[in-house]
Design an enzyme around this catalytic site. Sequence first.
Site, PDB file in Angstrom:
ATOM      1  N   THR A 149      46.846  45.238  49.324  1.00 13.31           N
ATOM      2  CA  THR A 149      45.619  44.738  48.681  1.00 13.31           C
ATOM      3  C   THR A 149      44.478  45.587  49.226  1.00 13.31           C
ATOM      4  O   THR A 149      44.623  46.239  50.256  1.00 13.31           O
ATOM      5  CB  THR A 149      45.396  43.221  48.968  1.00 13.31           C
ATOM      6  OG1 THR A 149      46.504  42.497  48.474  1.00 13.31           O
ATOM      7  CG2 THR A 149      44.110  42.662  48.391  1.00 13.31           C
TER       8      THR A 149
ATOM      9  N   THR B 219      44.374  43.934  43.986  1.00 13.84           N
ATOM     10  CA  THR B 219      45.712  44.028  44.568  1.00 13.84           C
ATOM     11  C   THR B 219      46.803  44.309  43.543  1.00 13.84           C
ATOM     12  O   THR B 219      46.653  43.984  42.360  1.00 13.84           O
ATOM     13  CB  THR B 219      46.051  42.701  45.297  1.00 13.84           C
ATOM     14  OG1 THR B 219      47.261  42.852  46.026  1.00 13.84           O
ATOM     15  CG2 THR B 219      46.177  41.534  44.340  1.00 13.84           C
TER      16      THR B 219
ATOM     17  N   SER C  75      46.503  32.932  45.251  1.00 19.81           N
ATOM     18  CA  SER C  75      46.127  34.130  46.011  1.00 19.81           C
ATOM     19  C   SER C  75      45.441  33.729  47.308  1.00 19.81           C
ATOM     20  O   SER C  75      44.957  32.604  47.454  1.00 19.81           O
ATOM     21  CB  SER C  75      45.165  34.962  45.163  1.00 19.81           C
ATOM     22  OG  SER C  75      44.644  36.027  45.910  1.00 19.81           O
ATOM     23  N   SER C  76      45.409  34.673  48.238  1.00 19.44           N
ATOM     24  CA  SER C  76      44.604  34.478  49.452  1.00 19.44           C
ATOM     25  C   SER C  76      43.345  35.336  49.429  1.00 19.44           C
ATOM     26  O   SER C  76      42.580  35.335  50.393  1.00 19.44           O
ATOM     27  CB  SER C  76      45.429  34.858  50.695  1.00 19.44           C
ATOM     28  OG  SER C  76      46.547  34.031  50.805  1.00 19.44           O
TER      29      SER C  76
ATOM     30  N   ASN D  84      49.663  43.422  45.170  1.00 21.62           N
ATOM     31  CA  ASN D  84      50.405  42.667  46.189  1.00 21.62           C
ATOM     32  C   ASN D  84      50.828  43.594  47.319  1.00 21.62           C
ATOM     33  O   ASN D  84      49.976  44.178  47.957  1.00 21.62           O
ATOM     34  CB  ASN D  84      51.562  41.877  45.581  1.00 21.62           C
ATOM     35  CG  ASN D  84      51.997  40.751  46.528  1.00 21.62           C
ATOM     36  OD1 ASN D  84      51.236  40.350  47.397  1.00 21.62           O
ATOM     37  ND2 ASN D  84      53.212  40.258  46.397  1.00 21.62           N
TER      38      ASN D  84
ATOM     39  N   GLU E 200      53.139  40.799  41.978  1.00 23.06           N
ATOM     40  CA  GLU E 200      52.370  39.582  42.271  1.00 23.06           C
ATOM     41  C   GLU E 200      53.168  38.305  42.043  1.00 23.06           C
ATOM     42  O   GLU E 200      52.774  37.245  42.526  1.00 23.06           O
ATOM     43  CB  GLU E 200      51.126  39.563  41.379  1.00 23.06           C
ATOM     44  CG  GLU E 200      49.873  39.139  42.092  1.00 23.06           C
ATOM     45  CD  GLU E 200      49.379  40.190  43.066  1.00 23.06           C
ATOM     46  OE1 GLU E 200      49.403  39.910  44.273  1.00 23.06           O
ATOM     47  OE2 GLU E 200      48.982  41.275  42.630  1.00 23.06           O
TER      48      GLU E 200
HETATM   49  N1  GLY Z   1      48.774  39.376  46.782  1.00 23.41           N
HETATM   50  C1  GLY Z   1      48.047  38.844  47.869  1.00 23.41           C
HETATM   51  C2  GLY Z   1      47.164  37.730  47.489  1.00 23.41           C
HETATM   52  O1  GLY Z   1      46.675  37.680  46.370  1.00 23.41           O
HETATM   53  O2  GLY Z   1      46.970  36.838  48.275  1.00 23.41           O
END
Ligand code: GLY
Length: 550
Positions: A363, A381, A434-435, A383, A402
């Site tokens: 990301t 991202t 997502s984070s 991922n 993802e």
């Molecule tokens: N792919 C990492 C996130 O979206 O958290």
Amino acid sequence: MKKSLLGILLLGLVINFTTYASEQAAVAMPDAYSADAAKAILEKGGNAIDAAITAQFVLAVTLPEAGNIGGGGFMLVKKGDTTDFIDYREKAPLTAHRDMYLDENGDVIRGLSVYGILASGVPGTVSGMWLAHQKHGSLAWNDLVQPAVDLAENGFIVHPKLGRSVAGFIQRMKAREINVNFADYFADAKADTLFKQPELAATLKRIRDRGPDGFYKGETADQIVAFMSKHNGLISHQDLAMYQAKSRQPIRDKWQQYEVLTAPPPSSGGIAVLQWLKIYEQVRSSYKTMGHNSADYVHLLAEIGKRVFADRAAYLGDPDFYPVPVQDLIADAYISQRAAQINKTAISITDEIDPGLYESEETTHFSIVDKQGNAVSNTTTINLGFGSGMVVEGAGFILNDEMDDFSAKPGVANVFGAYGGKANEIQPQKRMLSSMSPTILLKDNNVKLVTGSPGGTTIITSVYQSILNAIEFDMTAEQAVNTPRFHHQLWPKDTIRYHPNLSESVIEKLKALGYTMQERRFGDLHMVINRNGKLEAASEASGRGKSIVF
Ligand code: GLY
């Protein structure tokens, strides 16, 4: 009397304005190409959103680990008095289903959601950039895409860190006998050599000339669908035609004297960052002192992390499919209740569950402030590093992996060691949790700070710790991004990951408390701070970033 009161108020406003307004612009970017391109757009009279759009497309060329048109992300915007959150997160294809990564015994087939053709969600980036441009852009779309076309067509010099990542990825795929076509496209991306991407250049030209129709329809769409058919993938013409980025309300909440603007679901990041900051604020007052990165500090934030990640697993997912109780999770009463559960002297008990597999998180993120005080915090991202490892033949861009951010099965962690359930189960057209936590702090409606980071679930940690570093511990941007960080997320049990240079005595104290300590870096922060009207910008030294104030 009334007159003098008014005078004092006006003086206060003037001081406030002089304190926070800035004549400067700043970019904090993950590589030099995106930094220079964003700066050039701002110098041409573009605003922060224009610069962000250009940077996003440039990164699709020069930062293939994470920059993309084959993935997605979130763009948090502060423009004048308005705020916006452009959600361009990928979506599950129409033919995706809850159990698509399970074998006949109901066990998760490892790797299927991470590498290869089935790992990808429907890409959202081009639609997201277009929406951002329609709503907030000021320069012509084609001028914003052109720098990326030039870099793909004429080539760019490969940074040694990129050369190493490419070679490492190819070697790992070979060693694990994972069948992806990444090497066909990237084997020539060697350190300090010129690397051209003609197919990608042609795709970017179609996007430049036709906007989203240059990606979701016509030749690019045909290439994606032909590639899917060849390898038995799921993304169809209908998936592409239906994809729409969404404008959402950012989460907005008070913390200390600041207003925090941050990412709403389908990100878990905004809720998590606010929970972490707000619980910390309550518990901290019961300590006499709280040294930065002391054992007490690390333990307290790890205790909070346990609760934050328990909530993440239970409650968070795509709000278009699942009723996420956003306000309940950050409400003062709930924060007090969670704060009261913190054990200040020992580790709260965690149930036994298999730890997740850690892979290289990727990301990428950038932060931009323009001379008008507009700001963009953008995290994007595919991922993991180089996404699914699959490059669309003819179109030359990497597809994301993802789909692994969904919960493939309750009780089974994804590659980031994160668990989920109903809220984040796979459904057609749903966005995976997502984070990514692009965040902006405002003081009296002026930008105080713009921050964000890559790094899977560690994104949340990097973001809240960068805020504590800058605000609570009054660090410069350079210090705030480069000070060692640490991360705890409930699982693996009582395990704290920490950056090199966390003090040995702190590590020993935490081990004595019962923590397993694992040294390992996570994502590179990119941050802009407004200090009394002067901007500071910094990109964490572990990456290949570049920051400029001008
Ligand atoms: N792919 C990492 C996130 O979206 O958290």
